[in-house]
Design a protein around this motif. Sequence first.
Motif, PDB file in Angstrom:
ATOM      1  N   THR A 105      36.495  40.674  40.380  1.00  0.00           N
ATOM      2  CA  THR A 105      37.492  41.687  40.037  1.00  0.00           C
ATOM      3  C   THR A 105      38.104  41.308  38.687  1.00  0.00           C
ATOM      4  O   THR A 105      37.973  40.163  38.244  1.00  0.00           O
ATOM      5  N   THR A 107      41.137  40.633  37.906  1.00  0.00           N
ATOM      6  CA  THR A 107      42.069  39.510  38.069  1.00  0.00           C
ATOM      7  C   THR A 107      41.314  38.202  38.254  1.00  0.00           C
ATOM      8  O   THR A 107      41.656  37.182  37.638  1.00  0.00           O
ATOM      9  N   GLU A 108      40.275  38.218  39.086  1.00  0.00           N
ATOM     10  CA  GLU A 108      39.470  37.017  39.293  1.00  0.00           C
ATOM     11  C   GLU A 108      38.830  36.577  37.977  1.00  0.00           C
ATOM     12  O   GLU A 108      38.771  35.386  37.683  1.00  0.00           O
ATOM     13  N   ASN A 139      42.365  33.538  44.137  1.00  0.00           N
ATOM     14  CA  ASN A 139      41.405  34.211  43.255  1.00  0.00           C
ATOM     15  C   ASN A 139      40.227  33.310  42.919  1.00  0.00           C
ATOM     16  O   ASN A 139      39.085  33.773  42.856  1.00  0.00           O
TER      17      ASN A 139
END
Length: 156
Positions: A105, A107-108, A139
Amino acid sequence: MTAYGDFIGQVINYNLRDSYSRQFFEDIENRCFYQIWSKIGSYNASKGEFKAWLGTVVKYQTIDYKRGLRASLRDMEIDDSFIATHETPASHDEIDLEPIFKLLTPTERQVFDLYFNEDLYPEEISKKLQMSTNAVYTNLSRGRKKIKEADVRWQF
């Protein structure tokens, strides 16, 4: 400990990207072995696998050593262009991280980039991204799981 010697060497080499830094490999390796020996009591099996703990200790010892080298060079006022000309040129051995990052994602991806490419500690990442330290660890964990499940093969 010798069963993990190759692994320790791989982590050190991964974090030493230029030829200048790689000349300090043995010194860093010795410091890592000392840190592992002196901090083995802090390993907690309930928090994760030994190899993950070991890799973290080695990674941060290497990063700390590199920071010390940078500080030493700054103190000696060595021209940055001298160091830049002695770095290992980009080669076919570098790993293309884009296919791996596509699994994550946004954010990851940000967390992985700050952790693995910019060598920031989780606490530093949490401040930079305005999230809790636990969220950073979450994460990282989710991202590793996605990569492992995708069984990504490194292309050299």
